[in-house]
Each structure stands twice: as C-alpha cells, then as structure tokens.
Design a protein around this motif. Structure first.
Motif, PDB file in Angstrom:
ATOM      1  N   ALA A 330       0.841  -1.204   0.000  1.00 21.42           N
ATOM      2  CA  ALA A 330       0.000   0.000   0.000  1.00 21.42           C
ATOM      3  C   ALA A 330       0.876   1.255   0.000  1.00 21.42           C
ATOM      4  N   PHE A 331       1.943   1.210   0.792  1.00 15.53           N
ATOM      5  CA  PHE A 331       2.864   2.357   0.856  1.00 15.53           C
ATOM      6  C   PHE A 331       3.516   2.587  -0.511  1.00 15.53           C
ATOM      7  N   MET A 332       3.973   1.511  -1.141  1.00 17.99           N
ATOM      8  CA  MET A 332       4.621   1.653  -2.454  1.00 17.99           C
ATOM      9  C   MET A 332       3.644   2.193  -3.491  1.00 17.99           C
ATOM     10  N   THR A 333       2.389   1.748  -3.426  1.00 18.93           N
ATOM     11  CA  THR A 333       1.361   2.263  -4.345  1.00 18.93           C
ATOM     12  C   THR A 333       1.137   3.753  -4.084  1.00 18.93           C
ATOM     13  N   ALA A 334       1.129   4.120  -2.804  1.00 19.87           N
ATOM     14  CA  ALA A 334       0.949   5.535  -2.442  1.00 19.87           C
ATOM     15  C   ALA A 334       2.080   6.388  -3.020  1.00 19.87           C
ATOM     16  N   VAL A 335       3.296   5.867  -2.959  1.00 20.78           N
ATOM     17  CA  VAL A 335       4.466   6.597  -3.486  1.00 20.78           C
ATOM     18  C   VAL A 335       4.320   6.815  -4.997  1.00 20.78           C
ATOM     19  N   VAL A 336       3.954   5.744  -5.701  1.00 17.17           N
ATOM     20  CA  VAL A 336       3.778   5.842  -7.159  1.00 17.17           C
ATOM     21  C   VAL A 336       2.654   6.835  -7.479  1.00 17.17           C
ATOM     22  N   ASN A 337       1.559   6.762  -6.723  1.00 14.51           N
ATOM     23  CA  ASN A 337       0.423   7.656  -6.999  1.00 14.51           C
ATOM     24  C   ASN A 337       0.771   9.119  -6.750  1.00 14.51           C
ATOM     25  N   LEU A 338       1.556   9.388  -5.710  1.00 12.92           N
ATOM     26  CA  LEU A 338       1.960  10.774  -5.472  1.00 12.92           C
ATOM     27  C   LEU A 338       2.766  11.290  -6.667  1.00 12.92           C
ATOM     28  N   ARG A 339       3.713  10.467  -7.111  1.00 12.16           N
ATOM     29  CA  ARG A 339       4.552  10.895  -8.232  1.00 12.16           C
ATOM     30  C   ARG A 339       3.701  11.146  -9.478  1.00 12.16           C
ATOM     31  N   LYS A 340       2.766  10.225  -9.758  1.00  8.29           N
ATOM     32  CA  LYS A 340       1.910  10.368 -10.945  1.00  8.29           C
ATOM     33  C   LYS A 340       1.034  11.623 -10.854  1.00  8.29           C
ATOM     34  N   LEU A 341       0.394  11.811  -9.705  1.00  5.74           N
ATOM     35  CA  LEU A 341      -0.543  12.935  -9.562  1.00  5.74           C
ATOM     36  C   LEU A 341       0.203  14.262  -9.596  1.00  5.74           C
ATOM     37  N   ASP A 342       1.357  14.309  -8.946  1.00  6.21           N
ATOM     38  CA  ASP A 342       2.135  15.551  -8.944  1.00  6.21           C
ATOM     39  C   ASP A 342       2.619  15.874 -10.359  1.00  6.21           C
ATOM     40  N   MET A 373       8.065  12.608   0.729  1.00  6.61           N
ATOM     41  CA  MET A 373       7.584  13.220  -0.524  1.00  6.61           C
ATOM     42  C   MET A 373       8.754  13.463  -1.485  1.00  6.61           C
ATOM     43  N   VAL A 374       9.898  13.848  -0.917  1.00  2.00           N
ATOM     44  CA  VAL A 374      11.093  14.025  -1.759  1.00  2.00           C
ATOM     45  C   VAL A 374      11.543  12.664  -2.296  1.00  2.00           C
ATOM     46  N   GLU A 375      11.538  11.668  -1.429  1.00  2.00           N
ATOM     47  CA  GLU A 375      11.940  10.318  -1.884  1.00  2.00           C
ATOM     48  C   GLU A 375      10.987   9.773  -2.944  1.00  2.00           C
ATOM     49  N   ALA A 376       9.739  10.250  -2.934  1.00  2.00           N
ATOM     50  CA  ALA A 376       8.771   9.822  -3.960  1.00  2.00           C
ATOM     51  C   ALA A 376       9.084  10.450  -5.319  1.00  2.00           C
ATOM     52  N   GLY A 377       9.945  11.465  -5.335  1.00  2.00           N
ATOM     53  CA  GLY A 377      10.370  12.028  -6.623  1.00  2.00           C
ATOM     54  C   GLY A 377      10.074  13.503  -6.815  1.00  2.00           C
ATOM     55  N   LEU A 378       9.467  14.175  -5.808  1.00  2.00           N
ATOM     56  CA  LEU A 378       9.224  15.613  -5.929  1.00  2.00           C
ATOM     57  C   LEU A 378      10.496  16.352  -5.496  1.00  2.00           C
ATOM     58  N   SER A 379      10.756  17.514  -6.076  1.00  2.00           N
ATOM     59  CA  SER A 379      11.961  18.254  -5.682  1.00  2.00           C
ATOM     60  C   SER A 379      11.743  18.849  -4.288  1.00  2.00           C
ATOM     61  N   GLY A 417      21.188  25.212   7.819  1.00  2.00           N
ATOM     62  CA  GLY A 417      21.220  24.368   6.611  1.00  2.00           C
ATOM     63  C   GLY A 417      20.040  24.675   5.708  1.00  2.00           C
ATOM     64  N   ASP A 418      20.240  24.430   4.429  1.00  2.00           N
ATOM     65  CA  ASP A 418      19.265  24.806   3.404  1.00  2.00           C
ATOM     66  C   ASP A 418      18.472  23.571   2.961  1.00  2.00           C
ATOM     67  N   PRO A 419      17.171  23.508   3.257  1.00  2.00           N
ATOM     68  CA  PRO A 419      16.393  22.315   2.898  1.00  2.00           C
ATOM     69  C   PRO A 419      16.172  22.155   1.388  1.00  2.00           C
ATOM     70  N   SER A 420      16.469  23.203   0.588  1.00  2.00           N
ATOM     71  CA  SER A 420      16.352  22.992  -0.861  1.00  2.00           C
ATOM     72  C   SER A 420      17.524  22.144  -1.357  1.00  2.00           C
ATOM     73  N   GLN A 421      18.579  22.063  -0.538  1.00  2.00           N
ATOM     74  CA  GLN A 421      19.724  21.197  -0.854  1.00  2.00           C
ATOM     75  C   GLN A 421      19.513  19.803  -0.264  1.00  2.00           C
ATOM     76  N   ASP A 422      19.031  19.766   0.974  1.00  2.00           N
ATOM     77  CA  ASP A 422      18.762  18.487   1.649  1.00  2.00           C
ATOM     78  C   ASP A 422      17.526  18.708   2.515  1.00  2.00           C
ATOM     79  N   ILE A 423      16.439  18.034   2.157  1.00  2.00           N
ATOM     80  CA  ILE A 423      15.149  18.290   2.810  1.00  2.00           C
ATOM     81  C   ILE A 423      15.228  18.056   4.319  1.00  2.00           C
ATOM     82  N   ASN A 424      16.130  17.185   4.761  1.00  2.00           N
ATOM     83  CA  ASN A 424      16.209  16.923   6.196  1.00  2.00           C
ATOM     84  C   ASN A 424      16.758  18.106   6.995  1.00  2.00           C
TER      85      ASN A 424
END
Ligand SMILES: [Zn+2]
Length: 440
Positions: A330-342, A373-379, A417-424
């Motif tokens: 379910a989590f993996m499907t959620a990740v794919v769906n976020l990437r597709k919808l975004d 969300m970043v790991e799902a593929g969004l910048s 630290g700048d989160p646009s470089q590293d979201i963490n």
C-alpha cells in the motif's frame, strides 16, 4: 542599472521612509530565503518585518534606522509548515481517546506543533465542543502554539469508521435527509472544513453509502464549506471526485491512479494529501528506522511511546503482523500515486494524520512526510511549496500566510542548513517566529 535592481532599491527606499521611525521593525541580516512559492532559494538577502507583518526582502545593505538587526549569516529562513490533516487532543502517553480531550492537552499539542515549525493545523473530524472556542481564540492569537482550523465533528457510519474511541460526537447519518440536517447543524458552528470517512476496511466494516456522502458534499457546498474525505480505494476516490469532494486526505493505496481520475481531479481542482508517514509507520517499526534514536524524533513522542516501539514485544508483533506485506505494498502504491498525480499537475498539500494514534508523533511526522515526498520524486522546493503555499491555498488562508512575501504574516522558521539542498535540514530548527514573535 537593471530593472530589477532599480525596483529593489526603490522598494528599500520606501521601506526606509515608512519604517525609519518604527521601533517594532526587525531586520534579519544575510539569510538564505525560501519563500514557499516554489521559487529557488535566494542567498544573501535580508528580511525586514514590522510588528507581525513582512515588509520586504532586501538585497543589498539598506538597514532602516531603529530596526533591530539580527545577524543570521549562514541560516535559511522558510515559511512555517501548514498541515491539512492532523488530530488534536486525543493523545496522552500510550493512549488515544476522546477522554484525553482537554483544554490543557490541546494547547500542549499546539505548542509542540509550533515548536516543530508547524504553524497551522487542520484537525480533521475528531474534535470535541471545546475546539470551537479554542479555534476562535487561536485565530486571534490569544492562545499559544499552532493556529487551529477544525472540521469539528466528522461524518462516519454506524458500526464503521471512525472508531468509537474518537468520541460520541461523530455524525453517523443513515439517510441523505439526515445527512443534510447534520451538515446544517454543524454549519452553525462554522467549521473550517467538513470531514467524511469513506472506507470499509476492504469489506470488513460498513461504509458510508454513496447517496449519503453525495448529500453531505452537496449540502456542505450550499453552506460554503469544503469537504475532505478519508479514502483508501481508487473506486471510492473516483466516486468522491465525481460527487464534488474538495480534498482526498489520504493516498489512494489499493491501485495506481488512472488517466480518468487524474483528469477529473485536475478539472475540478481537487487537492490531494498523501499522508505517507502514516503508511510508513504501519510497518517500519518491525525493523530499525534510521531516526529511532534521533532526539528530534524522541522529543516529539508522548511519554512511554519510545519504550513501547523499541520493545521486543512490539517489534515481534510488527514482524508477525499478517497484514505487513499488504501495508508495505500500500505504501509503495501511495508513493507511485503521489509521483503520478504531482507530475500530472494535481494540487498536492501536506498532512500526516498525526495525533490519531501514539505512533504518529505530532511534529516529527510532518518533517518525515517532507522527506518521504522528496523520496517519492518531488523536488525539495516543490515539497516545501506543497507544505506551505498549497496548504494555505487549500485552507483559504493564503492571503495572509504560506509564503514569505511583503504584506503577509511574519510566520517562518530559521534553519541551520538549506532544505532545498537536503530536505532533512527542515529538522535543524534554530528559531520559530509566528505573527512576528519568536516562539518560546
Ligand atoms: Zn485522520
């Protein structure tokens, strides 16, 4: 001289004239600014605020006399997070129940959210009557912590979602007529949203009937209220979108979204909140999450929860959970769906469903959500704008908060630290400012 430079200088002159005599002005010197709109980070700029409002972002060195100067060289400033799916007042220690819903408990949680850089939370449908008084005070800045928005009492179904532990005020209408009358009664209290749970647990429970949720959505819109739905299944999402839902407040987790749904969501401007952290919490504690010993995580937990999730008993329970494989898929499907919808241009906002159960820590979950969300593929910049500007737009508060531009509230966090470089880097919070005041 370039046009933009001329504009920037003339803006500074205006600031200088307007605020030269004003002792309430504060000048944050030499910051990297992420404004929340999705624009690139601006290095070496200065942020001028006056009382609770942003005056301008100044490049170059034009410090108005009498402004208090705070040197923030090397630090990054970004807007406070806005979460469109949270729950208030239920958690206490290892329990989650309406019995914990007191003024003190809600305020304690609002302070925790703000401490973690979350400036506004939409509490989605598990509140008690007290919330309306607290919401009104919160909106006027009369109580500390994050600003509350609330759906008040959510709509569910008899014998189904949401669980009875969330309180006796849940509305469970059985007919469209009853649904209309329930929406009308709730509308008197002026909730900021309406919430419906549409989920039968894969056939294990009853689900709100389609004519009932259609009536809820239609009547809510008549009253000028937007409607959010708890969803899991693609077919429910499709019917809800057709019925006019404004927000899908969880990921679609059984199947990948298709072109028809994507087109419908875009045409109708439906927002989507993926709540990936919630799904990850469903299986991650069978192993050793990378953050398990991070004080930033541990501090966000209620007393006793860290001991529970690191105990051998809990770990074994998680490892032997017969739904473990299903939850991971379910989590993996959620990740794919976020990437597709975004990537298709559907509007994404941030929310976590934190506060509904003890493992869903308030404060930490929002930062984990950004990472996922970043790991799902969004910048990173896109994710930040989902969690700031988009959240504000979803909640109708974008005129006064959500981005760091002139005229909006001085609601921001200062980061190492700048989160646009590293979201963490959103986790490296130095200071939190809300309404132009530094939070304790
Ligand atoms: Zn929820």
């Amino acid at each position: 001289m370039h046009k933009w430079l001329l504009l920037s200088v003339s803006l500074s002159v205006i600031c200088y004239q307007t605020y030269a005599q004003d002792k309430k002005a504060t000048y944050f010197k030499d910051i990297t600014l992420i404004d929340g709109s999705g624009n690139a980070a601006q290095p070496h700029v200065n942020l001028l605020i006056n009382a609770d409002t942003i005056v301008s972002v100044i490049s170059g060195n034009h410090i108005p006399p009498n402004a208090k100067v705070i040197d923030m060289s090397g630090k990054t400033v970004m807007p406070l997070l806005i979460s469109g799916h949270e729950h208030l007042g239920l958690l206490k220690g290892n329990t989650s129940t309406a019995d914990n819903y007191t003024r003190e408990n809600v305020i304690r949680q609002l302070k925790r959210y703000l401490h973690y850089g979350v400036g506004t939370v939409l509490s989605l449908g598990t509140d008690q009557p007290l919330v309306f008084a607290l919401r009104d005070s919160s909106g006027k800045g009369l109580i500390p912590g994050a600003t509350i928005l609330t759906a008040g009492y959510g709509f569910g179904v008899k014998g189904g979602s949401p669980p009875p532990a969330f309180g006796q005020h849940t509305l469970r209408p059985e007919t469209p007529e009853q649904a209309i009358s329930d929406v009308d009664k709730l509308a008197i209290l002026q909730p900021d949203f309406i919430k419906i749970w549409v989920d039968d647990g894969g056939g294990s429970m009853p689900k709100v009937a389609q004519p009932v949720y259609e009536a809820i959505i239609k009547e809510a819109h008549e009253k000028g209220l937007k409607v959010a739905a708890h969803v899991y299944f693609l077919e429910d999402a499709r019917q809800l979108v057709n019925a006019g839902i404004d927000l899908l407040a969880h990921s679609i987790r059984d199947k990948e979204v298709d072109a028809a749904l994507i087109t419908a969501m875009k045409e109708k401007g439906v927002f989507y909140i993926p709540t990936l952290a919630l799904d990850e919490y469903g299986f991650i504690y069978a192993g050793q999450p990378e953050w398990i010993n991070d004080p930033f995580f541990i501090r966000s937990l209620e007393p006793g929860v860290w001991d529970m999730i690191t105990s051998d008993v809990y770990k074994k329970e998680q490892q032997e959970d017969k739904n473990r494989g299903k939850k991971m898929r379910a989590f993996m499907t959620a990740v794919v769906n976020l990437r597709k919808l975004d990537s298709a241009g559907v509007k994404i906002a941030m929310g976590t469903d934190a506060g509904a159960f003890p493992v869903r820590a308030q404060g930490f979950s929002e930062h984990l959500e950004l990472q996922l969300m970043v790991e799902a593929g969004l910048s990173p910049l896109k994710v930040i704008s989902c969690a700031t500007l988009n959240g504000a737009t979803l909640l109708g508060i974008e005129k006064h908060t959500g981005t760091l531009v002139a005229g909006k509230k001085a609601d921001f966090m200062i980061l190492d630290g700048d989160p646009s470089q590293d979201i963490n880097n959103t986790r490296h919070i130095v200071e939190v400012w809300k309404n132009g005041k530094k939070a304790e």
